[in-house]
Design a protein around this motif. Sequence first.
Motif, PDB file in Angstrom:
ATOM      1  N   ASP A 168      70.864  27.969  17.193  1.00 12.18           N
ATOM      2  CA  ASP A 168      72.120  27.355  17.657  1.00 12.18           C
ATOM      3  C   ASP A 168      71.914  26.621  18.976  1.00 12.18           C
ATOM      4  OD1 ASP A 168      73.795  28.459  15.561  1.00 12.18           O
ATOM      5  OD2 ASP A 168      73.463  30.403  16.530  1.00 12.18           O
ATOM      6  N   ILE A 169      71.080  27.198  19.840  1.00  6.53           N
ATOM      7  CA  ILE A 169      70.871  26.610  21.172  1.00  6.53           C
ATOM      8  C   ILE A 169      69.373  26.633  21.492  1.00  6.53           C
ATOM      9  CG2 ILE A 169      71.453  26.748  23.638  1.00  6.53           C
ATOM     10  CD1 ILE A 169      73.950  28.352  22.878  1.00  6.53           C
ATOM     11  N   LEU A 170      68.860  25.471  21.872  1.00  3.39           N
ATOM     12  CA  LEU A 170      67.467  25.382  22.341  1.00  3.39           C
ATOM     13  C   LEU A 170      67.504  25.181  23.851  1.00  3.39           C
ATOM     14  CD1 LEU A 170      64.371  24.709  22.270  1.00  3.39           C
ATOM     15  CD2 LEU A 170      65.031  22.357  21.697  1.00  3.39           C
ATOM     16  N   ILE A 171      66.848  26.064  24.598  1.00  2.79           N
ATOM     17  CA  ILE A 171      66.781  25.884  26.057  1.00  2.79           C
ATOM     18  C   ILE A 171      65.353  25.482  26.423  1.00  2.79           C
ATOM     19  CG2 ILE A 171      67.219  26.864  28.339  1.00  2.79           C
ATOM     20  CD1 ILE A 171      69.192  28.765  27.160  1.00  2.79           C
ATOM     21  N   ASN A 172      65.171  24.213  26.757  1.00  9.07           N
ATOM     22  CA  ASN A 172      63.871  23.695  27.196  1.00  9.07           C
ATOM     23  C   ASN A 172      63.709  24.016  28.675  1.00  9.07           C
ATOM     24  OD1 ASN A 172      62.686  22.302  24.880  1.00  9.07           O
ATOM     25  ND2 ASN A 172      64.503  20.979  24.991  1.00  9.07           N
ATOM     26  N   ASN A 173      63.086  25.171  28.926  1.00 14.25           N
ATOM     27  CA  ASN A 173      62.997  25.675  30.299  1.00 14.25           C
ATOM     28  C   ASN A 173      61.555  25.687  30.827  1.00 14.25           C
ATOM     29  OD1 ASN A 173      63.779  27.465  32.665  1.00 14.25           O
ATOM     30  ND2 ASN A 173      62.454  28.869  31.514  1.00 14.25           N
ATOM     31  N   ALA A 174      60.545  25.759  29.938  1.00 17.15           N
ATOM     32  CA  ALA A 174      59.149  25.825  30.397  1.00 17.15           C
ATOM     33  C   ALA A 174      58.841  24.623  31.290  1.00 17.15           C
ATOM     34  CB  ALA A 174      58.192  25.849  29.209  1.00 17.15           C
ATOM     35  N   GLY A 175      58.116  24.858  32.350  1.00 13.73           N
ATOM     36  CA  GLY A 175      57.780  23.745  33.243  1.00 13.73           C
ATOM     37  C   GLY A 175      56.694  24.147  34.205  1.00 13.73           C
ATOM     38  N   ILE A 176      56.014  23.150  34.765  1.00 13.67           N
ATOM     39  CA  ILE A 176      55.016  23.423  35.797  1.00 13.67           C
ATOM     40  C   ILE A 176      55.268  22.502  36.988  1.00 13.67           C
ATOM     41  CG2 ILE A 176      53.132  24.450  34.474  1.00 13.67           C
ATOM     42  CD1 ILE A 176      51.954  21.833  33.913  1.00 13.67           C
ATOM     43  N   GLY A 177      54.799  22.957  38.152  1.00 13.97           N
ATOM     44  CA  GLY A 177      54.933  22.142  39.357  1.00 13.97           C
ATOM     45  C   GLY A 177      53.557  21.844  39.920  1.00 13.97           C
ATOM     46  N   LEU A 178      53.475  20.836  40.746  1.00 17.79           N
ATOM     47  CA  LEU A 178      52.282  20.596  41.553  1.00 17.79           C
ATOM     48  C   LEU A 178      52.715  19.741  42.733  1.00 17.79           C
ATOM     49  CD1 LEU A 178      51.365  17.441  40.950  1.00 17.79           C
ATOM     50  CD2 LEU A 178      50.277  18.459  38.966  1.00 17.79           C
ATOM     51  N   PHE A 179      51.882  19.755  43.772  1.00 21.89           N
ATOM     52  CA  PHE A 179      52.264  19.078  44.999  1.00 21.89           C
ATOM     53  C   PHE A 179      51.073  18.288  45.518  1.00 21.89           C
ATOM     54  CE2 PHE A 179      53.025  18.675  49.521  1.00 21.89           C
ATOM     55  CZ  PHE A 179      54.372  18.344  49.562  1.00 21.89           C
ATOM     56  N   GLY A 180      51.269  17.022  45.862  1.00 27.37           N
ATOM     57  CA  GLY A 180      50.177  16.241  46.416  1.00 27.37           C
ATOM     58  C   GLY A 180      50.446  14.748  46.292  1.00 27.37           C
ATOM     59  N   ARG A 181      49.726  13.970  47.104  1.00 27.33           N
ATOM     60  CA  ARG A 181      49.887  12.515  47.028  1.00 27.33           C
ATOM     61  C   ARG A 181      49.389  12.029  45.664  1.00 27.33           C
ATOM     62  NH1 ARG A 181      46.668   9.715  51.503  1.00 27.33           N
ATOM     63  NH2 ARG A 181      45.309   9.102  49.796  1.00 27.33           N
ATOM     64  N   MET A 182      50.118  11.077  45.105  1.00 27.42           N
ATOM     65  CA  MET A 182      49.868  10.578  43.744  1.00 27.42           C
ATOM     66  C   MET A 182      48.369  10.420  43.417  1.00 27.42           C
ATOM     67  SD  MET A 182      51.543   9.160  41.100  1.00 27.42           S
ATOM     68  CE  MET A 182      50.620   8.854  39.603  1.00 27.42           C
ATOM     69  N   ASP A 183      47.626   9.738  44.323  1.00 23.20           N
ATOM     70  CA  ASP A 183      46.222   9.415  44.028  1.00 23.20           C
ATOM     71  C   ASP A 183      45.277  10.580  44.296  1.00 23.20           C
ATOM     72  OD1 ASP A 183      47.082   8.839  46.770  1.00 23.20           O
ATOM     73  OD2 ASP A 183      44.988   8.329  47.110  1.00 23.20           O
ATOM     74  N   GLU A 184      45.787  11.678  44.898  1.00 25.21           N
ATOM     75  CA  GLU A 184      44.904  12.806  45.221  1.00 25.21           C
ATOM     76  C   GLU A 184      45.071  13.985  44.246  1.00 25.21           C
ATOM     77  OE1 GLU A 184      44.257  12.154  50.010  1.00 25.21           O
ATOM     78  OE2 GLU A 184      45.780  13.589  49.384  1.00 25.21           O
ATOM     79  N   VAL A 185      45.936  13.813  43.280  1.00 27.12           N
ATOM     80  CA  VAL A 185      46.102  14.852  42.270  1.00 27.12           C
ATOM     81  C   VAL A 185      45.228  14.485  41.073  1.00 27.12           C
ATOM     82  CG1 VAL A 185      47.743  15.962  40.708  1.00 27.12           C
ATOM     83  CG2 VAL A 185      48.484  15.295  43.000  1.00 27.12           C
ATOM     84  N   PRO A 186      44.357  15.413  40.596  1.00 26.68           N
ATOM     85  CA  PRO A 186      43.509  15.085  39.439  1.00 26.68           C
ATOM     86  C   PRO A 186      44.364  14.629  38.254  1.00 26.68           C
ATOM     87  CG  PRO A 186      42.890  17.209  40.381  1.00 26.68           C
ATOM     88  CD  PRO A 186      44.142  16.785  41.082  1.00 26.68           C
ATOM     89  N   PRO A 187      43.983  13.491  37.620  1.00 25.53           N
ATOM     90  CA  PRO A 187      44.806  12.953  36.535  1.00 25.53           C
ATOM     91  C   PRO A 187      45.091  13.953  35.415  1.00 25.53           C
ATOM     92  CG  PRO A 187      43.117  11.377  37.147  1.00 25.53           C
ATOM     93  CD  PRO A 187      42.840  12.619  37.934  1.00 25.53           C
ATOM     94  N   ASP A 188      44.097  14.818  35.086  1.00 23.18           N
ATOM     95  CA  ASP A 188      44.368  15.754  33.977  1.00 23.18           C
ATOM     96  C   ASP A 188      45.486  16.730  34.351  1.00 23.18           C
ATOM     97  OD1 ASP A 188      42.472  16.813  35.857  1.00 23.18           O
ATOM     98  OD2 ASP A 188      42.063  18.452  34.483  1.00 23.18           O
ATOM     99  N   LYS A 189      45.636  17.015  35.660  1.00 22.91           N
ATOM    100  CA  LYS A 189      46.679  17.957  36.092  1.00 22.91           C
ATOM    101  C   LYS A 189      48.064  17.337  35.947  1.00 22.91           C
ATOM    102  CE  LYS A 189      43.957  21.299  37.350  1.00 22.91           C
ATOM    103  NZ  LYS A 189      43.865  22.495  36.503  1.00 22.91           N
TER     104      LYS A 189
END
Length: 271
Positions: free
Chosen positions: A88-109
Amino acid sequence: MTQLEKAVILITGASGGFGQELTRQLLEYGSRLILSDLSEAALLKQAQTIQQQVTTGEIIACIACDLSDLQGCQTLYDQVKALNISVDILINNAGIGLFGRMDEVPPDKWEQLMQVNLLAPMRLSTLFVADMITRRKGHIVNISSLAGWAALEGMAHYAASKYGLRGFSEGLYSEVKTYNVQVTAVYPFFSRTPILQSQRYGTLGSIYQDYPLSMATDPAQVMRQTLKGVINNQLHVFPDITAKWIQFLKRYFPDLLDWLRERLDKKLKKR
Ligand code: NAP
């Protein structure tokens, strides 16, 4: 109104901070839950603990699934279908965070972040909404973030995923409302859950202090407000006072919001 009592509700990211609160509160409403997360052991342990505390409602199944690709989302859908129970109800709650300047975060992350935070809710919604349209009944709940309204330094990827989820929710809402299928997007401010300890990268990762827990909200309270919004079929839910204020400023006083955001960035930088 969306009825929670006896409703069959699928929660992704169910072992996390918000997920555990959703589980507890929905059992109190008398809902019938299908819980999903990465680790089956964590899900079963959590289910056992919460069921000892809350005697109403029912946990129908715990399904371990990695939602970071199309196959994982399809597997979750197939396993739920195999239970022979309509969601009846789907709650899309799974999520991950990360912090860093755009170009300094590994692309796969950051690409993995986009998969889990944006593509998984889109894929699962696509799969489950087709059944909901057939039944002329259902509700999709997407846990976006206040970062879906205002992007802080170091959170460009996360904000992109959450802005995307807001846009997806608005579009989906318009497409399915004539079939009696509801859509709710939720925009919480920082809340005291494990996601606040997400990986930090590069220059910004080293100069920003940990997020001050004193400013973070109580996840129980945030999920209580979220479920009220779901019951009332609200498209947009701002479940805490900061979220309410920031979206108000964003709409009517965007320059003031930019000024406040710069002040917050300075406050959080290590001196
Ligand atoms: P959390 O405690 O870290 O929970 C997130 C859950 O998602 C965890 O149980 C995690 O499993 C699961 N997950 C991560 N990657 C996954 C994957 N590939 N497949 C399936 N499940 C996966 O954080 P939370 O605060 O409860 O987050 C819930 C939602 O709220 C997220 O969408 C988040 O972006 C959003 N949100 C949080 C805040 C906040 O400040 N807390 C604010 C706004 C929005 P593992 O623990 O096993 O990795």
